[in-house]
Each structure stands twice: as structure tokens, then as C-alpha cells.
Design a protein around this motif. Structure first.
Motif: not given
Length: 66
Positions: A34-38, A42-47
């Protein structure tokens, strides 16, 4: 023709059919497919926090009366 009592044979499927070394190779890759942007958590802690809090609330039956 006499029927012999034999234990049922289990066919190896999926990971069970692979060698231990091959299973380790696959497991070591983890989520690399899975690409990092997907990887939204890991990209959005609040989510991730919101999803964790609402995880049990979507279940159809509450376990408070258990």
C-alpha cells in the motif's frame, strides 16, 4: 471391500502450503504493497483517533447487558 478407518486428511492451502522461509518473506513486507499516501491513519493522526473512538458505536448490539 472393507472400509478402513483413516484420519481425515487436511490439504494444505494458502500460507500453510508455503515453506516457513517464504512465509517470513511475505510477512516481512507488511503493508508495503500500500503506497504511503493511501495509508490515511499514518498520515492523519486525528482521523485515526476519531475512528478508534467510534469503532464500537457502529455495532448493532451493545454488550452492556452481558
Amino acid at each position: 471391500m472393507a472400509l478402513q478407518s483413516q484420519p481425515p486428511s487436511k490439504s494444505k492451502r494458502g500460507f500453510a502450503s508455503l515453506s516457513a522461509e517464504r512465509r517470513r518473506e511475505i510477512a516481512a513486507k507488511g503493508g508495503a504493497a500500500v503506497p504511503a499516501e493511501k495509508r490515511s491513519f499514518s498520515q492523519n493522526r486525528d482521523l485515526a483517533v476519531r475512528a478508534g473512538r467510534s469503532g464500537g458505536s457502529a455495532s448493532p448490539r451493545q454488550r452492556s447487558d452481558a
